[in-house]
Design an enzyme around this catalytic site. Structure first.
Site, PDB file in Angstrom:
ATOM      1  N   PRO A 279       0.680  -1.466   0.682  1.00  0.00           N
ATOM      2  CG  PRO A 279      -0.439  -1.530   1.805  1.00  0.00           C
ATOM      3  CD  PRO A 279       0.608  -2.044   1.611  1.00  0.00           C
ATOM      4  CD  GLU A 280       3.237   3.267  -4.320  1.00  0.00           C
ATOM      5  OE1 GLU A 280       3.190   3.886  -4.614  1.00  0.00           O
ATOM      6  OE2 GLU A 280       2.887   1.676  -5.239  1.00  0.00           O
TER       7      GLU A 280
ATOM      8  CG  HIS B  51      -1.923 -15.000   8.562  1.00  0.00           C
ATOM      9  ND1 HIS B  51      -0.546 -15.436   7.827  1.00  0.00           N
ATOM     10  CD2 HIS B  51      -2.421 -15.702   7.357  1.00  0.00           C
ATOM     11  CE1 HIS B  51      -0.948 -16.569   7.267  1.00  0.00           C
ATOM     12  NE2 HIS B  51      -1.888 -17.162   6.945  1.00  0.00           N
TER      13      HIS B  51
ATOM     14  NE  ARG C 172       5.397 -11.590   1.579  1.00  0.00           N
ATOM     15  CZ  ARG C 172       5.489 -11.073   0.872  1.00  0.00           C
ATOM     16  NH1 ARG C 172       4.255 -10.605   0.053  1.00  0.00           N
ATOM     17  NH2 ARG C 172       6.796 -10.888   0.284  1.00  0.00           N
TER      18      ARG C 172
END
Ligand SMILES: [Zn+2]
Length: 467
Positions: A2-3, A92, A111
């Site tokens: 995400p930016e 997660h 991740r």
């Protein structure tokens, strides 16, 4: 990853959903993601109430009562979910904030790269990580940005993705911005003029603003909320569109690596200023590659043929010694490599060919790179590389040009050169035309006369010069 636009979208949604809700309890499932001791983190936040959530660069800032802030970075795939307190923990989940509304705010991260830290409101921007970040694109003036880029020797794409210079731009919006501003991603940041930097700032600002309006871009795993997508991906012009046609000039978009990141750009619209244009010529054997190279030479290009480089290498003592020791001593005649004999060895045993290629190709690429580094600034360059595809040189070229010809014509030409067409053709690379069409901006038919070849190349040249 995400930016800025995605982070802003997430911030707005969380702000709406969390305002006035109090943290009654916390669960930390993975301590590594919290940058302060777990006990400190929990004690600091328990009992506080969410006020709102904002974003800075790629960071989320959760503002709470008593001037407290949580800083959260989503990294690759981090995401938030608001669940009912009754729901089970999922695989997660990294941490959870139980709320007095009967809900729980869960941070999950497949991740596991996401990071959390806590700050007092007054220290948030004066301490790392935020103190290390550059300004956001709307807050920096073109002049300031120009001053920051001036000493920077990195490619411009790397520079605008450097969070110390500007906060919030990642791979997607860097590609889009450079395309919009018509700047080559590999161009050195220091080489941009003030006008170019000003245009870059203007384009980045409007692209990021538009992307925020559209809720960001859903590429792979980013979803602002469960079952919700961003909408800006439909407005993307180049990112992820390798091989598709440029929406501005219709030439094929190219994919290269810049600082290890996949990058798509248009070689026609985004020219590399500091060294002119670099054309890579490849194609079938005896199709007219050399004539094409000569054409560019006559038109003021600096040229290099990798075939000539190989010839030179074969005359170097070290290579002759290597051939004697690693291929066959019978190859060397009067201190020179017998190329005809080498060719028949290659035909007999493919492993010898592979072994020699493994030795020679890196040396050829090295020589080409040396040549490129010595070329004058702003001069256009053409290099002929029979094995251009997947070579490190391919990534450097602004345009790839493929020369083909009918098989019969090529056979006749090889015969005229005193070569055995069957042997020569057996060893030359074969190309899949669909791959060629995907990668090469220009396809040149070398089947007929030299004047027809030149006619086609005139068109190529005028197209390149026009842009
Ligand atoms: Zn274009």
């Amino acid at each position: 990853m995400p930016e800025l636009p995605e982070v802003r979208t997430v911030a707005a949604l969380l702000s709406k959903n969390l305002a006035r809700k109090k943290i009654t309890d916390l669960s930390i499932y993975r301590e590594k993601n919290i940058l302060v001791p777990k006990e400190e983190f929990c004690a600091f936040l328990k009992g506080e109430t969410f006020l709102n959530v904002t974003g800075y660069g790629k960071y989320l800032l959760f503002h709470l009562t008593n001037h407290k802030v949580i800083l959260s970075h989503l990294r690759m795939e981090g995401k938030y979910q608001i669940r009912s307190l009754k729901e089970e923990k999922e695989k997660h989940d990294i941490c959870a904030f139980d709320l007095d509304s009967g809900e729980t705010l869960v941070y999950m991260d497949v991740r596991k790269f996401g990071q959390f830290t806590i700050r007092r409101e007054e220290d948030a921007f004066s301490l790392p990580p935020l103190s290390h970040l550059g300004k956001e694109i709307w807050d920096i003036s073109a002049k300031e940005l120009y001053q920051l880029l001036k000493p920077c020797k990195k490619p411009i794409k790397e520079a605008i993705m450097d969070q110390h210079i500007i906060a919030g731009i990642g791979n997607i919006y860097a590609d889009e911005t450079l395309f919009a501003a018509k700047i080559h991603p590999l161009q050195k940041a220091s080489s941009l003029s003030e006008e170019e930097v000003s245009l870059l700032k203007e384009k980045a600002s409007s692209i990021l603003s538009k992307a925020i309006e559209e809720g960001g871009s859903t590429i792979r795993s980013y979803h602002p909320e469960k079952n919700m997508d961003g909408r800006f991906q439909v407005s993307l012009k180049v990112y992820g569109k390798e091989g598709e046609l440029c929406p501005r000039c219709s030439s094929p978009l190219r994919h290269i690596l810049v600082g290890g990141r996949g990058t798509t750009y248009c070689p026609i619209c985004q020219k590399r200023k500091e060294r002119g244009i670099l054309i890579g010529i490849t194609g079938e054997i005896a199709a007219g590659k050399s004539a094409t190279l000569s054409y560019f030479k006559e038109n003021g290009f600096q040229t290099l043929s990798s075939d000539e480089v190989v010839h030179q290498l074969y005359e170097e003592k070290e290579i002759i010694k290597w051939m004697r020791e690693n291929v066959s001593s019978s190859l060397i005649r009067r201190g020179k490599i017998d190329r005809k004999k080498l060719l028949s060895l290659f035909l007999k045993d493919k492993r010898i060919l592979e072994k020699v290629e493994e030795k020679i190709h890196p040396l050829v690429y090295q020589k080409i790179h040396t040549f490129l580094s010595k070329c004058c600034e702003n001069v256009n360059i053409a290099i002929e590389v029979p094995l251009l595809f997947n070579s490190p040189i391919e990534k450097e070229c602004d345009y790839l040009l493929f020369v083909y010809a009918e098989e019969e014509t090529r056979k006749q030409r090889l015969l005229a050169r005193g070569k055995d067409p069957a042997k020569s053709m057996a060893l030359s690379p074969s190309f899949s035309m669909s791959e060629v069409k995907k990668r090469c901006a220009f396809l040149i038919d070398g089947s007929s006369s030299l004047s027809y070849l030149e006619e086609q190349l005139d068109k190529v040249l005028s197209l390149i010069r026009q842009r």
